[in-house]
Each structure stands twice: as C-alpha cells, then as structure tokens.
Scaffold this motif. Structure first.
Motif, PDB file in Angstrom:
ATOM      1  N   HIS A 350       8.412  -1.736  60.933  1.00  0.00           N
ATOM      2  CA  HIS A 350       7.654  -2.117  61.876  1.00  0.00           C
ATOM      3  C   HIS A 350       8.336  -2.551  62.983  1.00  0.00           C
ATOM      4  O   HIS A 350       8.325  -2.184  64.305  1.00  0.00           O
ATOM      5  CB  HIS A 350       6.368  -3.116  61.506  1.00  0.00           C
ATOM      6  N   THR A 353      10.085   0.113  64.851  1.00  0.00           N
ATOM      7  CA  THR A 353       9.148   0.992  65.524  1.00  0.00           C
ATOM      8  C   THR A 353       9.049   0.237  67.026  1.00  0.00           C
ATOM      9  O   THR A 353       9.117   0.970  67.834  1.00  0.00           O
ATOM     10  CB  THR A 353       7.928   1.039  65.003  1.00  0.00           C
ATOM     11  N   SER A 358       8.699   0.614  71.772  1.00  0.00           N
ATOM     12  CA  SER A 358       7.865  -0.349  72.566  1.00  0.00           C
ATOM     13  C   SER A 358       8.711  -1.466  73.341  1.00  0.00           C
ATOM     14  O   SER A 358       8.096  -2.502  73.545  1.00  0.00           O
ATOM     15  CB  SER A 358       6.720  -1.103  72.066  1.00  0.00           C
ATOM     16  N   TYR A 531      -1.716  -1.949  69.560  1.00  0.00           N
ATOM     17  CA  TYR A 531      -1.401  -1.687  68.398  1.00  0.00           C
ATOM     18  C   TYR A 531      -2.396  -2.188  67.421  1.00  0.00           C
ATOM     19  O   TYR A 531      -2.597  -1.310  66.321  1.00  0.00           O
ATOM     20  CB  TYR A 531      -0.015  -2.464  67.938  1.00  0.00           C
ATOM     21  N   SER A 534      -5.728   0.297  65.876  1.00  0.00           N
ATOM     22  CA  SER A 534      -5.787   1.026  64.674  1.00  0.00           C
ATOM     23  C   SER A 534      -4.971   0.434  63.410  1.00  0.00           C
ATOM     24  O   SER A 534      -4.229  -0.234  63.624  1.00  0.00           O
ATOM     25  CB  SER A 534      -5.068   2.394  64.896  1.00  0.00           C
ATOM     26  N   GLY A 537      -1.303   1.055  63.330  1.00  0.00           N
ATOM     27  CA  GLY A 537      -0.526   0.266  64.371  1.00  0.00           C
ATOM     28  C   GLY A 537      -0.265  -1.090  63.940  1.00  0.00           C
ATOM     29  O   GLY A 537       0.300  -1.792  64.577  1.00  0.00           O
ATOM     30  N   ARG A 538      -1.213  -1.667  63.065  1.00  0.00           N
ATOM     31  CA  ARG A 538      -1.060  -3.107  62.738  1.00  0.00           C
ATOM     32  C   ARG A 538       0.061  -3.748  62.503  1.00  0.00           C
ATOM     33  O   ARG A 538       0.380  -4.812  63.114  1.00  0.00           O
ATOM     34  CB  ARG A 538      -2.103  -3.528  61.625  1.00  0.00           C
ATOM     35  N   ALA A 540       3.372  -2.604  63.356  1.00  0.00           N
ATOM     36  CA  ALA A 540       4.123  -2.963  64.644  1.00  0.00           C
ATOM     37  C   ALA A 540       3.309  -3.927  65.405  1.00  0.00           C
ATOM     38  O   ALA A 540       4.105  -4.746  66.081  1.00  0.00           O
ATOM     39  CB  ALA A 540       4.138  -1.472  65.281  1.00  0.00           C
ATOM     40  N   GLY A 541       1.945  -4.020  65.619  1.00  0.00           N
ATOM     41  CA  GLY A 541       1.326  -5.072  66.313  1.00  0.00           C
ATOM     42  C   GLY A 541       1.822  -6.495  66.077  1.00  0.00           C
ATOM     43  O   GLY A 541       2.072  -7.319  66.589  1.00  0.00           O
TER      44      GLY A 541
END
Lengths: 578, 348
Positions: A350, A353, A358, A531, A534, A537-538, A540-541
């Motif tokens: 993550h 990513t 980002s 992020y 979804s 995406g959690r 990475a969030g």
C-alpha cells in the motif's frame, strides 16, 4: 506613532500620503478578511433568505427545509450525535481529570499523553479503521460473537459517528476541565473543610461548581466541532446529518440549490449561538482563584485498591483511544481484512502504491498547508502588533474578524467561496477562481488564522514594552525596532503558530472537499477520502492516513518543543514581564 | 453569639515537609480568651504552625490540645476551629449569604436556625446590607469581613487568622486591626493571629510568640519582648537594635572596642549588649561621651533623624528627635555618643 515616524514605504504612497505603515497593513488585512471570510459567509446567509427564482427576500427556504422529512431527520441526527458525543466525551474525560487533579498518581504522564494522542489523528482518517475493529463484522464483534454469541452495535449508523467523535474530541473537555481544576486555590477547599465539609459533598458543593466554566467551555467546543464535522459522517457513510446534506446538495443538485445555504445558515447559527452562550455563562465567572504562593487542590496518595481501579480505568481508555491508530496501522500494512479479526497477511504494497501513484497528494499538502501557515503567521504577527502596540481606531475589529473564523464551519466557508468566486475568471488561463488551487490555500489560511493569531498574540504579550522603548531611545525607528527587536523576540511563538497551522491545515477536509477542482490538485485529506470510498482502496488510504498522522504528530511535537525551549529561555532572562 | 473560652496547648510539636523540618519542637500554652500573635519572618514556620492547628498540611508529631481534646489526629472538618485565610477564600460561585450559611448547613442545622445565625454573623461585621451580593462585587475590606463572618457563624472554639491584613492597603489595615481586636474582645474568642509585621503584632496581641527557623525564640507580651529580648534575633526583629559585643564585669559592660558602658542589672557571661537607637544621643563635643565616632550617613525621617556612626565597635545607628531650627550633624562630623544604658538588655 506620529507622522514623523512613518516608514518610507508609506511615504512613497501618494494616494494616502498620511497613512502610517501600521494603518496601511491594517487596512490590507481588513480587506483580505472581508473578501475571504466575512463576505463569503454573509453571502451564504443572504442566499438562504432569497427566493431562488425571483431573488426576493423570503422565509420559504426554511419552511421547505423543515417540511422535508430528510432534513428534519438530519437536523435531529446532528443534534443528537453532538449531544451524545458530549456525554461520552465527558464520561471519558471526567475520571481522567478527577484522578490527575486529586491524587498523587504515577499514571499522570499516561493521562497527559491521552490528552494529545487523539488530536494528532483527524477523526475521519480513523473512521474506516474503527469500522473494521468495532463494526458488525469487525474484530471485536467477531470475537464476541464467537465466544459469547452476541454483538454490540458500536458502529451502527449514528453510533459510529458518536464513538469516533467522542474518542477524538474528549481531550477538549479533559484539557479545559483539568485546567479549571488546577486553577482552584487550595484555600477554597480548605475553607470548606475548616467549616466542616468533606469528601463527595465538598466536591459537589465547592470544587465542581468552581470548575464548571472550564467544563462548559470544553463541552461547547466538542458540541460545535461534532455538529460542523463533515468528514467523519461522510466516511462512515452516514448522510442523514446536516453537514453531509449541505455537501451533497451543493455538489449534487448544484450551486443554486437553496437547501445547501439553509443548512449552512443553521450550522453557523448554532456555532455562534454555542460560543455566545458559553461566553455569556463565563462572563463574570472568572473562577481562576489561585493566589500567589498558593497551590492547586491538595492531592493525596491512593490506597492500593483505588490505585488498581485508577489503572484499569486509564488502560481501558488508553485502549479505546489507541484503537483508531491501531486499526489504521493494521489497515495500512494488511493485505485483505474482511470478516476476520486480523488481516490475512502483511505487506508494504500500500505504501508502494501511494508513493508511485499518489505522490501529488503529498506535495500538494506540503504546498497548501505550508503556504497557508506562512500567510497565517504573517497576518497573525501583523494583527498582534496592530492590536497590542498601536492606537489605530478599530484595531480590535481585526482581532474579532480573524477570530470569527472559529465559528465558521469548513463546509460553510467552502460553499461561500463557491458561490462568490464561481463567476470570477482568473487571467493567465488559470480558469475559474473557485476551482483554482490557490483558493484552497486561502481557505486553509483563513480557517487556521485564529490559532496562529493566538500564538502570535501570546508571544507579543511576553515581549516587554520596555525592550522596544529601549531600542527607540537608542535611535531605532519603528520599523527597525519591529524588525530587529520585536520579531526576533517573538520567534518562538511565531514558529509554534506556524507549526500548529501547518499540521492542522494538512489534514483539513471539510472546506477542501468543496474546493478541489481536479484530482491532481487534491491534498492528502482528499486523497484519503477518495481511497477510502472503495474497499480495494482502503489499504492505500490508510497508508496515506499514516503519513498524515506522522505529519501532524511531528508538527505537534515540534511546536511543543519550540514553546518549551522558548519558555526556558524566557525564564532565564529578566527582561520579560509575566 | 456566645463562646465558651477555650485554651490551646501545644506539646513538643514536630513537622516536616519531606526531609526539611519546618517545626522543631514547639511548646506553648495559649490562655482562654487571649489574643495571641505568631510573629516571624517568612519561612519561620508561623503559618505552618497555624495550619497544623487547623489540621492542614502534613501530619505533625506531638500534641495539639484545644480545651482538653487532642486534635492532632483529627481531619480539619472535625476540629471546630475557625480559620480566616490570607486570600479570604470566599467561594466566587456563592453569594455572601450562601458563603456564610455554608458552615451551619454542613453542620446540618435546621433551616430555621441557619437564617438568623447568618444574619447575626453578618450584622456583627456590619455587612448585613450586602448579604445578597456576590464576593466579586465587594471591596477587599468587605471580603475580609465576610470571611470573618463566615468563620464566626460556625461558633468555633478558637479563631485562626492567617496574615489577615496583608491584602489590604495601609490605611485600611490600621482600621481593620482595631476592628478585629474590638470584635475579639466582644466575643471573648481565643484568637491566634499570624503576621510578619511587628507593628501589627504589637498593637493587637495580648501576648505573642516570635518564631524563627521552626523554633519559638521567645513568648511574652509585646513590651516584654521589646524591653528584654531573649536573644539577638528577637532584639533585631522587634525594632532596630545595635548589638555590641564585649564582656560584662560586675556593674560594667566593656565592649570589644574598649568602651565602658555601665549597666543596671549585670548578667554573668553576658557577651552582647542591645542598644536601641533612640537611647543614644549625639554630642558635638567629642571628648565627653564614652564612645566616639564619625557620622557616616544621615537620613531625614521627619520626626527623627537617623545617623549611621562609625565607631571602634563598628557602625552604630542613632536616632535623634528632630525639631525645626536645629542644625543636624554633617556627614564626616566627629561626635560623641552618650548612652542611656541602664535600660539596655544584655544577651549571653
């Protein structure tokens, strides 16, 4: 301050030949605050009372608002969530404040840490992680169900918002209540004992009433913060509250929909009302009774059983307070985490990513929060100087205007900017002013100005006037006195103001979310929000969330260090009064 | 309001803050109805001693008897001693009336008795008309009276006053101390008054104890302490004193500088003599006096002129009455000092 000391800058200005430098800066600052705080908010309030088609004055919008079931429900929900958050935050803060102020207790350091830890993570960042820990199928309930066959609906609907908010905001009550208890002079208590009072009865009749103003100040703050917050309900998918409704109406239905403005008006009105009510209650009740030479309340040692009880209480609260942090770490380093107490496996993917895809969020955040913080300390220093050291008429209003930003929720400021600036076209192909990234900086600067201003005011108040007079009597002009004596002596406070502004602006979501034009202009907070939408995406969030937490934690630590070092230096020098 | 007069006896009282001993063996007896002062510099232990009687601070070793009851192990709320705090400690969230009613209420008196008691106490200090004000609306002197009324309303056995006048301005202080004394005489209430101001102690108290370093230096009436101090500390703390070293042989005291001072009541082993500045006169003719010196410094104090005279026995302070028209000695003038030595106390 007569015309003979007018700095050369102002003398070149032929348009206002008799204006001093201070007056000139004061006018510029007033214009800035007018354009970016007062007018946008006034505009929002004004539009709430306008008929959308005819443009005539009307109360129809409010009637529509209260005739719509969804809005009535949102209003009641917001009120309920805020009130319950105050109740739960009090339940957490009261025992902690009581233990530290009444007893000699080794865990006091832990309690002090408890007062800071929650504040370094914005509530919306930990919200999703809390769902994974305490939700219906979260760690806690899975285990509970497996061993005892039932679940507790911690995170169902509004409960989730209340839990996340009270864990995040209880320090406001803890800090204010502890300060109020500390400020009670020992003789207040001794007088009661001398007259035959003791124990719980004395606490109820004398000690708690004296601490009441502090408690109410903290409680009012918690109420407003929760009432205005947009990010937490949004991330927990609770849309039936006022701030999310305002956001959804403006972004969904459009900039001309009156409901967004009605909600904004209600948000502002509640904030102003709560601040006004607490001010009214506090007036004439300055109970800070500590005398010189006197100490705070007397403390006693705990008996072994009491000590156990105190530690259990503190550790339980500590576990609760650390759970969003823990959840966020698990989320950021875990692979898949669903229907299981812990993630399946751990990974650094993550973070990879985030850094490959980002990076712009991070750079944007540094740019936005950094610029906003610079603007804040420049304005803060100037306002502090004008208010405290000049005799300009109306100078107090600069302070009032800047401080008024406290009562303006981020959503409202965002909507105000959209309304005011969506018709303004910027030159050089920068496009619409309301979607230009620079407007985010201004929004952040205006929202954090009150904090920076307080830091600068405090710093200037500690600079003895005689130090300035000494410089002037040695022949220094006003300008060079400010440059060579005042500002250097204020450095500590200014730096602390900068760091606080930066750290809190870096994780601000509610105004930003309204103003981000495109994803490439978005800061960290917005990235986390995107992020977290979804399940995929959690991870990475959460990784971004950890970066945000680290940023705020570092900022908080730095500003504490700066303030302490400054205080130590001041204590050593005899030049400062106080 | 009636009070049964109660005496206080303190026996071998020791008290420490951690490792530091603050009270080192206090013994004293205060008579029923007496107005008694604890006098001493800051850090002498006088406030600590007062607070120990009220039950505040660390638990002391030794006995504190109020009447016949040893209160040393009782918590403050069971002692029935009334204390007026230096800061007054009026509760800002209660009105004057509520403040005064607090004590009787805590004693669970019936409501119909509390009202008259509160009014009587306020009447006594002359503040009945301000009963419904809040403390913040009162002046310092009025707050002081309310604090007094609040304490008296519980009819304590003894009244403790911790530097009660220190927060008032000079003129009010003089007025208040007279009122305090009048009130004490009226109630006949055994009272202890803590102060660092010798004038306050002198003007109010029947007897006083001078404390220094946690030890009682001397107990007696103000006049006894001034006229016959037990040691150099008491002599210096009560008024200005020149203390000359030397030896006593029979009827004379011979200073280290060789001057001979006749004394009325010789004390064997006396090593020092206390000369008050007003008991010395200066003469222009230097040969006459037993002591000679030169004027170092001169201060005009209005009714008096204070000289600092350099002698073989060190610097001596001399006060002379000033009357207009007389010519003071100049700095550098050589003068003779004649001493009214018969009243001068000797110290070992």
């Amino acid at each position: 301050m007569s015309t003979s000391t007018v700095p050369s800058v102002a003398r070149r200005l032929t348009l206002f030949p008799r204006l001093s430098g201070a007056a000139f800066s004061g006018i510029l600052i007033a214009l800035f605050l007018m354009a970016f705080l007062i007018l946008p908010v006034a505009q929002v309030v004004y539009v709430a009372f306008l008929d959308a088609r005819t443009g005539a004055f009307t109360l129809q919008n409010f009637e529509d608002f209260f005739n719509t079931t969804l809005f009535r429900e949102s209003f009641l929900n917001s009120f309920y969530v805020s009130a319950m958050s105050v109740v739960f935050a009090t339940m957490i803060a009261l025992p902690l404040a009581y233990i530290t102020s009444r007893f000699n207790f080794a865990g006091t350091a832990v309690i002090q840490a408890l007062g800071i830890i929650p504040l370094i993570m914005p509530p919306f960042v930990g919200a999703v992680a809390m769902t994974l820990l305490f939700g219906r199928n979260g760690t806690f309930n899975l285990l509970l169900n497996q061993y005892f066959g039932f679940r507790i609906p911690f995170m169902e609907g509004l409960n989730g918002v209340i839990l996340v908010q009270s864990i995040h905001y209880f320090p406001f009550i803890l800090i204010n209540l502890s300060a109020a208890l500390r400020n009670i002079d020992r003789s207040m208590e001794e007088a009661a004992q001398n007259l035959g009072s003791s124990g719980v009865r004395m606490f109820r009749r004398v000690v708690f009433p004296l601490a009441m103003p502090g408690y109410l100040a903290g409680a009012a703050l918690v109420f407003i913060k929760v009432f205005d917050d947009l990010g937490t309900p949004l991330l927990l998918n609770v849309n039936t509250m006022l701030a999310p409704q305002a956001y959804l109406r403006i972004t969904g239905v459009g900039i001309n929909d009156p409901m967004g403005y009605v909600i904004s008006f209600i948000l502002v009105a509640f904030s102003v009302f709560a601040l006004w009510a607490s001010f009214l209650f506090m007036r004439g009740k300055d109970y800070a009774t500590v005398q010189k030479g006197g100490g705070g309340l007397s403390k006693r040692d705990l008996r072994p059983r009491e000590k156990m009880l105190a530690w259990v209480t503190i550790l339980l609260i500590l576990a609760l307070v650390l759970s969003p942090h823990l959840g966020l770490v698990l989320l950021a380093f875990g692979t898949i985490w669903s229907f299981s107490p812990l993630p399946d496996a751990f990974t650094l993917q993550h973070f990879a990513t985030v850094f490959t895809q980002s990076q712009q969020y991070i750079w944007n955040t540094i740019l936005y929060a950094g610029s906003a913080a610079i603007i804040d300390v420049v304005l803060g220093t100037a306002i502090a100087y004008i208010v405290l050291r000049t005799g300009l008429p109306g100078r107090k209003w600069l302070d009032y205007m800047a401080t008024a930003a406290l009562a303006v929720p981020g959503v409202v400021l965002g909507i105000g900017y959209l309304r005011m600036f969506h018709t303004v076209q910027l030159p050089f192909g920068l496009g619409q002013m309301s979607s230009f990234w620079g407007i985010i900086i201004i929004a952040l600067a205006v929202r954090r100005l009150p904090y920076a201003l307080r830091a600068c005011m405090a710093a200037l108040q500690q600079v003895s006037l005689s130090l300035e007079e000494a410089a002037e009597s040695l022949g220094a002009s006003k300008t060079s006195t400010i440059r060579r004596v005042v500002v250097p002596l204020m450095t500590g406070g200014i730096l602390a103001g900068f760091v606080t502004s930066f750290a809190t602006a870096a994780v601000e979501l509610s105004a930003t979310i309204m103003l981000v034009g495109r994803s490439s202009d978005a800061p960290l907070a917005y990235g986390i929000y995107l992020y977290m939408q979804s399940p995929a995406g959690r991870g990475a969030g959460a990784a971004l969330g950890i970066l945000a937490v680290v940023m705020v934690a570092l900022g908080t630590y730095l500003s504490q260090r700066i303030i302490e070092r400054d205080r130590a230096r001041r204590a050593a020098s005899p030049g400062a009064d106080h | 309001m009636k009070h049964i007069k109660t005496g206080i006896r303190i026996e071998n009282l020791h008290l420490s803050f951690g490792q530091t001993e603050v009270l080192a063996g206090i013994d004293m007896e205060i008579q029923p109805g007496e107005f008694f002062a604890f006098l001493g510099p800051s850090g002498s232990g006088k406030s600590t001693l007062l607070r120990a009687i009220a039950g505040f601070g660390p638990t002391p070793r030794g006995r504190i008897l109020i009447g016949d009851r040893d209160v040393a192990d009782l918590p403050p709320w069971k002692r029935n001693v009334g204390m007026v705090f230096q800061s007054y400690a009026l509760w800002p969230h209660m009105s004057v009336r509520q403040n005064v009613a607090f004590g009787p209420e805590e004693r669970r008196l019936p409501r119909r008795e509390i009202g008259p008691k509160v009014e009587a106490a306020l009447e006594l200090v002359g503040l009945l008309h301000l009963a419904d004000r809040m403390p913040s609306q009162l002046s310092g002197g009025q707050q002081q009276r309310v604090a007094l009324a609040r304490t008296i309303a519980v009819e304590p056995q003894v009244l403790l006053l911790d530097e009660p006048l220190s927060n008032l301005d000079a003129a009010l202080r003089v007025q208040m101390r007279r009122e305090l004394l009048a009130l004490q005489r009226k109630l006949g209430l055994t009272t202890i008054f803590v102060t660092h101001d010798q004038e306050e102690a002198n003007t109010t108290s029947d007897r006083m104890a001078v404390l220094d370093g946690g030890v009682i230096q001397q107990i007696g009436t103000p006049q006894e302490l001034y006229d016959t101090p037990a040691n150099a500390f008491v002599a210096g703390f009560l008024g200005t004193a020149n203390i000359l070293e030397g030896q006593c042989d029979g009827i004379r005291f011979v200073t280290r500088g060789g001057h001979v001072i006749p004394v009325a009541k010789p004390v064997a082993n006396a090593r020092r003599i206390v000369l008050r500045p007003q008991n010395i006169t200066l003469q222009g003719n230097a040969t006459e006096g037993a002591l000679r010196g030169s004027v170092r410094h001169r201060e005009f104090l209005g009714s008096q002129i204070r000289y600092l005279v350099e002698t073989a026995d060190g610097q001596i302070i001399v006060d002379t009455l000033h009357s207009s028209g007389t010519q003071p000695f100049d700095e550098g003038a050589v003068v003779g000092l004649s001493i009214d030595s018969l009243s001068a106390p000797l110290l070992s």
